[in-house]
Write a protein that holds these residues in place. Sequence first.
Motif, PDB file in Angstrom:
ATOM      1  N   VAL A 104       0.839  -1.204   0.000  1.00  0.00           N
ATOM      2  CA  VAL A 104       0.000   0.000   0.000  1.00  0.00           C
ATOM      3  C   VAL A 104       0.877   1.258   0.000  1.00  0.00           C
ATOM      4  O   VAL A 104       0.594   2.223  -0.725  1.00  0.00           O
ATOM      5  N   GLU A 105       1.949   1.252   0.772  1.00  0.00           N
ATOM      6  CA  GLU A 105       2.846   2.408   0.798  1.00  0.00           C
ATOM      7  C   GLU A 105       3.449   2.656  -0.583  1.00  0.00           C
ATOM      8  O   GLU A 105       3.551   3.806  -1.022  1.00  0.00           O
ATOM      9  N   MET A 106       3.849   1.609  -1.276  1.00  0.00           N
ATOM     10  CA  MET A 106       4.433   1.785  -2.606  1.00  0.00           C
ATOM     11  C   MET A 106       3.380   2.245  -3.598  1.00  0.00           C
ATOM     12  O   MET A 106       3.659   3.068  -4.466  1.00  0.00           O
ATOM     13  N   LEU A 107       2.163   1.773  -3.466  1.00  0.00           N
ATOM     14  CA  LEU A 107       1.094   2.244  -4.345  1.00  0.00           C
ATOM     15  C   LEU A 107       0.800   3.724  -4.111  1.00  0.00           C
ATOM     16  O   LEU A 107       0.533   4.470  -5.063  1.00  0.00           O
ATOM     17  N   VAL A 108       0.851   4.169  -2.869  1.00  0.00           N
ATOM     18  CA  VAL A 108       0.679   5.599  -2.568  1.00  0.00           C
ATOM     19  C   VAL A 108       1.818   6.395  -3.198  1.00  0.00           C
ATOM     20  O   VAL A 108       1.599   7.460  -3.798  1.00  0.00           O
ATOM     21  N   PHE A 109       3.041   5.896  -3.100  1.00  0.00           N
ATOM     22  CA  PHE A 109       4.193   6.563  -3.707  1.00  0.00           C
ATOM     23  C   PHE A 109       4.014   6.677  -5.215  1.00  0.00           C
ATOM     24  O   PHE A 109       4.222   7.739  -5.811  1.00  0.00           O
ATOM     25  N   ILE A 110       3.604   5.578  -5.848  1.00  0.00           N
ATOM     26  CA  ILE A 110       3.390   5.592  -7.296  1.00  0.00           C
ATOM     27  C   ILE A 110       2.269   6.559  -7.657  1.00  0.00           C
ATOM     28  O   ILE A 110       2.356   7.296  -8.643  1.00  0.00           O
ATOM     29  N   PHE A 111       1.210   6.607  -6.848  1.00  0.00           N
ATOM     30  CA  PHE A 111       0.102   7.533  -7.094  1.00  0.00           C
ATOM     31  C   PHE A 111       0.577   8.977  -7.035  1.00  0.00           C
ATOM     32  O   PHE A 111       0.207   9.800  -7.874  1.00  0.00           O
ATOM     33  N   VAL A 112       1.415   9.320  -6.056  1.00  0.00           N
ATOM     34  CA  VAL A 112       1.922  10.692  -5.939  1.00  0.00           C
ATOM     35  C   VAL A 112       2.771  11.050  -7.154  1.00  0.00           C
ATOM     36  O   VAL A 112       2.658  12.152  -7.713  1.00  0.00           O
ATOM     37  N   VAL A 113       3.604  10.122  -7.601  1.00  0.00           N
ATOM     38  CA  VAL A 113       4.430  10.395  -8.777  1.00  0.00           C
ATOM     39  C   VAL A 113       3.566  10.525 -10.023  1.00  0.00           C
ATOM     40  O   VAL A 113       3.785  11.412 -10.853  1.00  0.00           O
ATOM     41  N   LEU A 114       2.573   9.666 -10.174  1.00  0.00           N
ATOM     42  CA  LEU A 114       1.668   9.775 -11.320  1.00  0.00           C
ATOM     43  C   LEU A 114       0.861  11.062 -11.269  1.00  0.00           C
ATOM     44  O   LEU A 114       0.557  11.656 -12.303  1.00  0.00           O
ATOM     45  N   PHE A 115       0.518  11.517 -10.076  1.00  0.00           N
ATOM     46  CA  PHE A 115      -0.171  12.793  -9.915  1.00  0.00           C
ATOM     47  C   PHE A 115       0.713  13.926 -10.450  1.00  0.00           C
ATOM     48  O   PHE A 115       0.236  14.829 -11.144  1.00  0.00           O
ATOM     49  N   GLY A 116       2.006  13.871 -10.154  1.00  0.00           N
ATOM     50  CA  GLY A 116       2.943  14.857 -10.686  1.00  0.00           C
ATOM     51  C   GLY A 116       3.037  14.779 -12.199  1.00  0.00           C
ATOM     52  O   GLY A 116       3.124  15.803 -12.883  1.00  0.00           O
ATOM     53  N   TYR A 117       3.016  13.569 -12.738  1.00  0.00           N
ATOM     54  CA  TYR A 117       3.073  13.384 -14.188  1.00  0.00           C
ATOM     55  C   TYR A 117       1.827  13.963 -14.858  1.00  0.00           C
ATOM     56  O   TYR A 117       1.923  14.663 -15.864  1.00  0.00           O
ATOM     57  N   VAL A 118       0.655  13.703 -14.281  1.00  0.00           N
ATOM     58  CA  VAL A 118      -0.591  14.262 -14.814  1.00  0.00           C
ATOM     59  C   VAL A 118      -0.568  15.786 -14.724  1.00  0.00           C
ATOM     60  O   VAL A 118      -1.013  16.487 -15.640  1.00  0.00           O
ATOM     61  N   TYR A 119      -0.012  16.321 -13.643  1.00  0.00           N
ATOM     62  CA  TYR A 119       0.116  17.767 -13.493  1.00  0.00           C
ATOM     63  C   TYR A 119       0.984  18.346 -14.615  1.00  0.00           C
ATOM     64  O   TYR A 119       0.650  19.377 -15.197  1.00  0.00           O
ATOM     65  N   LEU A 120       2.106  17.685 -14.919  1.00  0.00           N
ATOM     66  CA  LEU A 120       2.963  18.149 -16.012  1.00  0.00           C
ATOM     67  C   LEU A 120       2.239  18.111 -17.348  1.00  0.00           C
ATOM     68  O   LEU A 120       2.386  19.020 -18.177  1.00  0.00           O
ATOM     69  N   ILE A 121       1.433  17.090 -17.559  1.00  0.00           N
ATOM     70  CA  ILE A 121       0.687  16.988 -18.815  1.00  0.00           C
ATOM     71  C   ILE A 121      -0.366  18.079 -18.892  1.00  0.00           C
ATOM     72  O   ILE A 121      -0.538  18.732 -19.932  1.00  0.00           O
ATOM     73  N   LYS A 122      -1.090  18.326 -17.798  1.00  0.00           N
ATOM     74  CA  LYS A 122      -2.143  19.358 -17.801  1.00  0.00           C
ATOM     75  C   LYS A 122      -1.564  20.753 -17.995  1.00  0.00           C
ATOM     76  O   LYS A 122      -2.183  21.595 -18.630  1.00  0.00           O
ATOM     77  N   LYS A 123      -0.396  21.006 -17.435  1.00  0.00           N
ATOM     78  CA  LYS A 123       0.254  22.311 -17.596  1.00  0.00           C
ATOM     79  C   LYS A 123       0.989  22.427 -18.930  1.00  0.00           C
ATOM     80  O   LYS A 123       1.586  23.452 -19.215  1.00  0.00           O
ATOM     81  N   GLU A 124       0.926  21.370 -19.729  1.00  0.00           N
ATOM     82  CA  GLU A 124       1.595  21.290 -21.025  1.00  0.00           C
ATOM     83  C   GLU A 124       3.096  21.561 -20.901  1.00  0.00           C
ATOM     84  O   GLU A 124       3.715  22.175 -21.772  1.00  0.00           O
ATOM     85  N   ALA A 125       3.674  21.093 -19.815  1.00  0.00           N
ATOM     86  CA  ALA A 125       5.104  21.293 -19.593  1.00  0.00           C
ATOM     87  C   ALA A 125       5.941  20.327 -20.410  1.00  0.00           C
ATOM     88  O   ALA A 125       7.136  20.550 -20.575  1.00  0.00           O
ATOM     89  N   LEU A 126       5.345  19.263 -20.925  1.00  0.00           N
ATOM     90  CA  LEU A 126       6.094  18.278 -21.696  1.00  0.00           C
ATOM     91  C   LEU A 126       5.970  18.466 -23.197  1.00  0.00           C
ATOM     92  O   LEU A 126       6.497  17.670 -23.963  1.00  0.00           O
ATOM     93  N   LYS A 127       5.262  19.514 -23.628  1.00  0.00           N
ATOM     94  CA  LYS A 127       5.211  19.831 -25.053  1.00  0.00           C
ATOM     95  C   LYS A 127       6.484  20.538 -25.438  1.00  0.00           C
ATOM     96  O   LYS A 127       6.927  21.457 -24.755  1.00  0.00           O
TER      97      LYS A 127
END
Length: 130
Positions: A104-127
């Motif tokens: 569960v702790e590792m899944l929470v860690f992965i969720f936080v990192v994926l949340f950051g990835y989604v944030y980068l995509i929404k802010k169009e920082a990876l274009k």
Amino acid sequence: MSGIIDISNIANSYIPVAIILIVALVMPPMTMLIIKLLSPRSKASAKYTTYEAGSLPIGNARIQFNVEYYLYAIAFVLFDIEVLFLYPWATIFKGHGIDFIATVEMLVFIFVVLFGYVYLIKKEALKWMK
């Protein structure tokens, strides 16, 4: 005599840690000193020019880069560190098995990192170019 703490055992267990700490603090300055003493020094003006694979440099070496390059670099470092945390966990998971709480702790860690990835995509920082 189970209530008595053997101080010599505790002190002996910290000796390797103290040795590693001393070596870690002494090695970088010592290495820098050895390099400074042994490396050749050149005061030629060519030393401060831009190196372009043997061809003559064109223009000034001090140019401004777009901020987007730094965003890519920061995103790469963040996700690279995520892999560094996941690899030892996965190795232990494969070899010995991990309990439910660690999963569960590792899944929470992965969720936080994926949340950051989604944030980068929404802010169009990876274009690449906006």
